[in-house]
Design an enzyme around this catalytic site. Structure first.
Site, PDB file in Angstrom:
ATOM      1  N   ALA A   1     -17.594   0.085  -6.221  1.00  0.00           N
ATOM      2  CA  ALA A   1     -16.955  -0.744  -5.193  1.00  0.00           C
ATOM      3  C   ALA A   1     -17.528  -2.162  -5.243  1.00  0.00           C
ATOM      4  O   ALA A   1     -16.811  -3.142  -5.020  1.00  0.00           O
ATOM      5  CB  ALA A   1     -17.163  -0.125  -3.818  1.00  0.00           C
TER       6      ALA A   1
ATOM      7  N   ARG B   1     -19.494  16.623  -2.076  1.00  0.00           N
ATOM      8  CA  ARG B   1     -19.774  15.563  -1.089  1.00  0.00           C
ATOM      9  C   ARG B   1     -19.650  16.138   0.311  1.00  0.00           C
ATOM     10  O   ARG B   1     -18.774  16.960   0.574  1.00  0.00           O
ATOM     11  CB  ARG B   1     -18.762  14.425  -1.207  1.00  0.00           C
ATOM     12  CG  ARG B   1     -18.764  13.754  -2.522  1.00  0.00           C
ATOM     13  CD  ARG B   1     -17.641  12.737  -2.598  1.00  0.00           C
ATOM     14  NE  ARG B   1     -18.100  11.403  -2.225  1.00  0.00           N
ATOM     15  CZ  ARG B   1     -17.334  10.325  -2.271  1.00  0.00           C
ATOM     16  NH1 ARG B   1     -16.068  10.420  -2.608  1.00  0.00           N
ATOM     17  NH2 ARG B   1     -17.822   9.146  -1.959  1.00  0.00           N
TER      18      ARG B   1
ATOM     19  N   GLU C   1       0.851  -1.193   0.000  1.00  0.00           N
ATOM     20  CA  GLU C   1       0.000   0.000   0.000  1.00  0.00           C
ATOM     21  C   GLU C   1       0.888   1.245   0.000  1.00  0.00           C
ATOM     22  O   GLU C   1       1.829   1.346   0.793  1.00  0.00           O
ATOM     23  CB  GLU C   1      -0.938  -0.034   1.227  1.00  0.00           C
ATOM     24  CG  GLU C   1      -1.655   1.258   1.551  1.00  0.00           C
ATOM     25  CD  GLU C   1      -2.470   1.869   0.409  1.00  0.00           C
ATOM     26  OE1 GLU C   1      -3.247   1.147  -0.236  1.00  0.00           O
ATOM     27  OE2 GLU C   1      -2.303   3.084   0.161  1.00  0.00           O
TER      28      GLU C   1
ATOM     29  N   ARG D   1     -17.481   4.754   4.825  1.00  0.00           N
ATOM     30  CA  ARG D   1     -16.347   4.065   4.192  1.00  0.00           C
ATOM     31  C   ARG D   1     -15.271   3.667   5.198  1.00  0.00           C
ATOM     32  O   ARG D   1     -14.747   2.557   5.151  1.00  0.00           O
ATOM     33  CB  ARG D   1     -15.699   4.980   3.143  1.00  0.00           C
ATOM     34  CG  ARG D   1     -16.454   5.048   1.863  1.00  0.00           C
ATOM     35  CD  ARG D   1     -15.816   6.068   0.943  1.00  0.00           C
ATOM     36  NE  ARG D   1     -16.538   6.137  -0.299  1.00  0.00           N
ATOM     37  CZ  ARG D   1     -16.198   5.480  -1.415  1.00  0.00           C
ATOM     38  NH1 ARG D   1     -15.127   4.739  -1.450  1.00  0.00           N
ATOM     39  NH2 ARG D   1     -16.927   5.588  -2.495  1.00  0.00           N
TER      40      ARG D   1
HETATM   41  C1  LIG Z   1     -18.215  10.480  -5.540  1.00  0.00           C
HETATM   42  C2  LIG Z   1     -18.103   8.977  -5.539  1.00  0.00           C
HETATM   43  C3  LIG Z   1     -19.091   8.199  -4.936  1.00  0.00           C
HETATM   44  C4  LIG Z   1     -19.031   6.808  -4.991  1.00  0.00           C
HETATM   45  N1  LIG Z   1     -20.035   6.084  -4.431  1.00  0.00           N
HETATM   46  C5  LIG Z   1     -20.039   4.739  -4.566  1.00  0.00           C
HETATM   47  C6  LIG Z   1     -21.100   3.962  -4.022  1.00  0.00           C
HETATM   48  O1  LIG Z   1     -22.020   4.481  -3.383  1.00  0.00           O
HETATM   49  N2  LIG Z   1     -21.070   2.605  -4.208  1.00  0.00           N
HETATM   50  C7  LIG Z   1     -20.044   1.987  -4.881  1.00  0.00           C
HETATM   51  O2  LIG Z   1     -20.072   0.743  -5.022  1.00  0.00           O
HETATM   52  N3  LIG Z   1     -19.014   2.704  -5.389  1.00  0.00           N
HETATM   53  C8  LIG Z   1     -18.986   4.051  -5.244  1.00  0.00           C
HETATM   54  N4  LIG Z   1     -17.951   4.772  -5.749  1.00  0.00           N
HETATM   55  C9  LIG Z   1     -16.843   4.053  -6.399  1.00  0.00           C
HETATM   56  C10 LIG Z   1     -15.919   3.470  -5.342  1.00  0.00           C
HETATM   57  O3  LIG Z   1     -15.458   4.507  -4.502  1.00  0.00           O
HETATM   58  C11 LIG Z   1     -14.728   2.783  -5.992  1.00  0.00           C
HETATM   59  O4  LIG Z   1     -15.170   1.943  -7.035  1.00  0.00           O
HETATM   60  C12 LIG Z   1     -13.949   1.940  -4.984  1.00  0.00           C
HETATM   61  O5  LIG Z   1     -13.534   2.712  -3.884  1.00  0.00           O
HETATM   62  C13 LIG Z   1     -12.731   1.328  -5.681  1.00  0.00           C
HETATM   63  O6  LIG Z   1     -11.966   0.606  -4.756  1.00  0.00           O
HETATM   64  P1  LIG Z   1     -10.507   0.149  -5.165  1.00  0.00           P
HETATM   65  O7  LIG Z   1      -9.999  -0.640  -4.006  1.00  0.00           O
HETATM   66  O8  LIG Z   1     -10.503  -0.468  -6.507  1.00  0.00           O
HETATM   67  O9  LIG Z   1      -9.660   1.508  -5.323  1.00  0.00           O
HETATM   68  P2  LIG Z   1      -9.288   2.604  -4.242  1.00  0.00           P
HETATM   69  O10 LIG Z   1     -10.303   2.706  -3.178  1.00  0.00           O
HETATM   70  O11 LIG Z   1      -8.953   3.839  -5.009  1.00  0.00           O
HETATM   71  O12 LIG Z   1      -7.963   2.034  -3.550  1.00  0.00           O
HETATM   72  C14 LIG Z   1      -6.723   2.076  -4.210  1.00  0.00           C
HETATM   73  C15 LIG Z   1      -5.613   1.907  -3.174  1.00  0.00           C
HETATM   74  O13 LIG Z   1      -4.372   1.793  -3.860  1.00  0.00           O
HETATM   75  C16 LIG Z   1      -3.407   2.637  -3.257  1.00  0.00           C
HETATM   76  N5  LIG Z   1      -2.448   2.996  -4.314  1.00  0.00           N
HETATM   77  C17 LIG Z   1      -2.603   3.911  -5.303  1.00  0.00           C
HETATM   78  N6  LIG Z   1      -1.519   3.913  -6.102  1.00  0.00           N
HETATM   79  C18 LIG Z   1      -0.669   2.966  -5.615  1.00  0.00           C
HETATM   80  C19 LIG Z   1       0.610   2.489  -6.038  1.00  0.00           C
HETATM   81  N7  LIG Z   1       1.235   2.987  -7.129  1.00  0.00           N
HETATM   82  N8  LIG Z   1       1.203   1.503  -5.303  1.00  0.00           N
HETATM   83  C20 LIG Z   1       0.581   0.981  -4.201  1.00  0.00           C
HETATM   84  N9  LIG Z   1      -0.636   1.407  -3.760  1.00  0.00           N
HETATM   85  C21 LIG Z   1      -1.255   2.377  -4.480  1.00  0.00           C
HETATM   86  C22 LIG Z   1      -4.210   3.804  -2.724  1.00  0.00           C
HETATM   87  O14 LIG Z   1      -3.521   4.476  -1.680  1.00  0.00           O
HETATM   88  C23 LIG Z   1      -5.480   3.102  -2.238  1.00  0.00           C
HETATM   89  O15 LIG Z   1      -5.360   2.638  -0.919  1.00  0.00           O
HETATM   90  C24 LIG Z   1     -17.957   6.172  -5.673  1.00  0.00           C
HETATM   91  C25 LIG Z   1     -16.941   6.938  -6.247  1.00  0.00           C
HETATM   92  C26 LIG Z   1     -17.005   8.324  -6.179  1.00  0.00           C
HETATM   93  C27 LIG Z   1     -15.901   9.127  -6.826  1.00  0.00           C
END
Ligand SMILES: Cc1cc2nc3c(=O)[nH]c(=O)nc-3n(C[C@H](O)[C@H](O)[C@H](O)COP(=O)(O)OP(=O)(O)OC[C@H]3O[C@@H](n4cnc5c(N)ncnc54)[C@H](O)[C@@H]3O)c2cc1C
Length: 429
Positions: A328, A202, A36, A122
């Protein structure tokens, strides 16, 4: 149970996607490490809502994820709204092409299943996931910079100058994924996310203040207020103690020039942006605490989610706008399918077969979520060319349009992926 498989998986990124994957992999006895970038696991102070498909996927990855979700989930406050995803109402009066919409008209009560709206704070949900990750599985301050091959191993190079080896790398590193750039190559047209033309404010409101301003029904049950080129959604989180608000607007020139995608906002900025909206929306905006503004980006469809033994998951693979509340949830479905497939691999030589099968099953569905999410915003914001301000037509679409996401048979999806892995050994890309 100690991992038993003869290979090690590196998971880059510890958001909802990366954590669910690791919990699933460990259950399947696959050895793995999360790298991370941040100094600790962290989520923003906002709500996230999950469809019934996402809740079922949690249970299938590990019953303790479902238990953790239960610990922090909030549903609609009124028993008669138990199955409601959102109640849609008119938040801004207007007319177009001879059709008029009147303020506060109730448009649709969209049901998503027996649980209705299920949402969490979250940070609270992330805490529940973190509890399921054993000590030593996560390494922090590890921002992935590059991946190279040395012999049979993949070598991860981090910004802090350190390196680690693995047999497969799963990029769960979010919408600005470094892994995606490595996999597709940075100049590929789908390598980077693009501005969707929408942005959103938000913020959170203490529930007692929301009830005073809006009344019990509108505050304690999930609502979407529709208007031309904007919409405002609210749902309860934090066991009903807090109201989560997201207020969307269209950027008329379609461009987002600011290199920052998230920045602090003010009540004045929001009021100026929602001139002409009804009393309820303006009350909500006036009560939002510490609002931020978010530019909403999504990914053009990647031609593939894997290359060799490198693979993408969650927002790194298919970042979407949030208009179906499904981003998500798709990351969690990805984690389910990939953890089951990797759990059936018994030799590093077969890892690519699992990634190929994952790609075949997960890419079409998750990319459809991205496309239909953009379409959803046009419907909520009365911009859909064939529906426009016709609320009866809008109601008919709203009631059914997300069913294909919510009603997915996940056992069949997993089975299709297993069959694909059994039948189709990976070839060269
Ligand atoms: C306004 C808004 C509202 C939303 N509401 C909803 C909802 O109600 N329901 C829903 O299902 N989805 C919702 N989403 C979408 C949801 O937030 C995302 O789809 C979800 O958080 C994605 O999770 P993830 O683990 O793929 O990515 P992320 O949560 O972005 O996690 C990525 C992780 O990788 C780490 N990282 C980044 N780059 C690197 C690197 N180079 N090396 C190592 N680590 C790294 C980051 O620090 C982070 O911890 C919403 C999005 C937005 C923008």
């Amino acid at each position: 149970m100690a991992p038993e498989k003869p290979f090690h998986v590196a998971v880059c990124g510890g958001g909802i996607g990366g954590l669910c994957l690791v919990i699933g992999l460990l259950r399947q006895k696959v050895s793995c490490t999360i790298y991370e970038a941040a100094p600790a696991f962290a989520e923003i102070g906002a709500g996230v809502s999950f469809g019934p498909n996402a809740v079922r996927a949690m249970e299938m990855i590990h019953p303790l994820i479902a238990k953790g979700f239960e610990n922090c989930v909030t549903m609609n406050g009124w028993p008669e709204k138990k199955e409601t995803w959102f109640d849609f109402r008119v938040g801004k009066a207007g007319s177009r092409d001879g059709q008029e919409v009147l303020i506060d008209t109730h448009v649709a009560d969209v049901k998503s299943g027996k649980l209705g709206q299920t949402s969490v704070h979250r940070a609270h949900y992330l805490d529940e996931l973190v509890k399921l990750v054993p000590h030593g599985v996560a390494k922090f301050g590890k921002r992935l910079k590059d991946i190279t091959e040395e012999g049979d191993k993949l070598v991860l190079l981090f910004e802090d100058g350190t390196r680690e080896e693995a047999d497969a790398v799963i990029g769960c590193d979010g919408i600005k994924s470094r892994t995606r750039h490595i996999l597709l190559e940075a100049d590929h047209p789908a390598a980077s996310a693009v501005f969707s033309g929408k942005y959103a404010y938000r913020g959170l409101i203490p529930m007692d203040k929301a009830v005073d301003a809006l009344g019990d029904e509108l505050a304690r049950n999930s609502q979407i207020y529709m208007g031309y080129r904007g919409h405002v959604l609210t749902f309860p989180i934090d066991k009903g103690k807090t109201m989560n608000v997201v207020a969307f607007r269209t950027k008329l020139d379609g461009e987002w020039e600011d290199p920052m995608w998230v920045r602090p906002s003010t009540t004045e900025e929001m009021f100026a942006d929602f001139v002409g909206w009804g009393d309820k929306v303006r009350k909500i905006l006036g009560l939002m605490e510490n609002p931020d503004v978010w530019a909403l980006f999504d990914h053009p469809p990647a031609p593939v989610f894997y290359k060799g033994r490198i693979c993408l998951l969650g927002d790194a693979a298919h970042a979407t706008t949030p208009h179906q509340g499904a981003g998500a949830g798709q990351a969690i479905e990805d984690a389910l399918v990939l953890s089951v497939l990797l759990g059936q691999v018994n030799s590093p030589a077969n890892l690519e077969d699992a990634l190929k099968a994952y790609d075949a099953v997960r890419r079409p569905r998750s990319q459809r979520v991205v496309t239909t999410s953009r379409e959803a915003s046009h419907l909520y914001e009365l911009e859909n060319a064939s529906i426009g301000f016709d609320l009866e037509k809008a109601r008919r679409q709203l009631e059914v349009r997300c069913k294909w996401i919510w009603d997915e048979d996940l056992s069949t999806q997993v089975k299709m992926a297993q069959d694909a892995m059994a039948k189709r050994p990976a070839g060269k890309l």
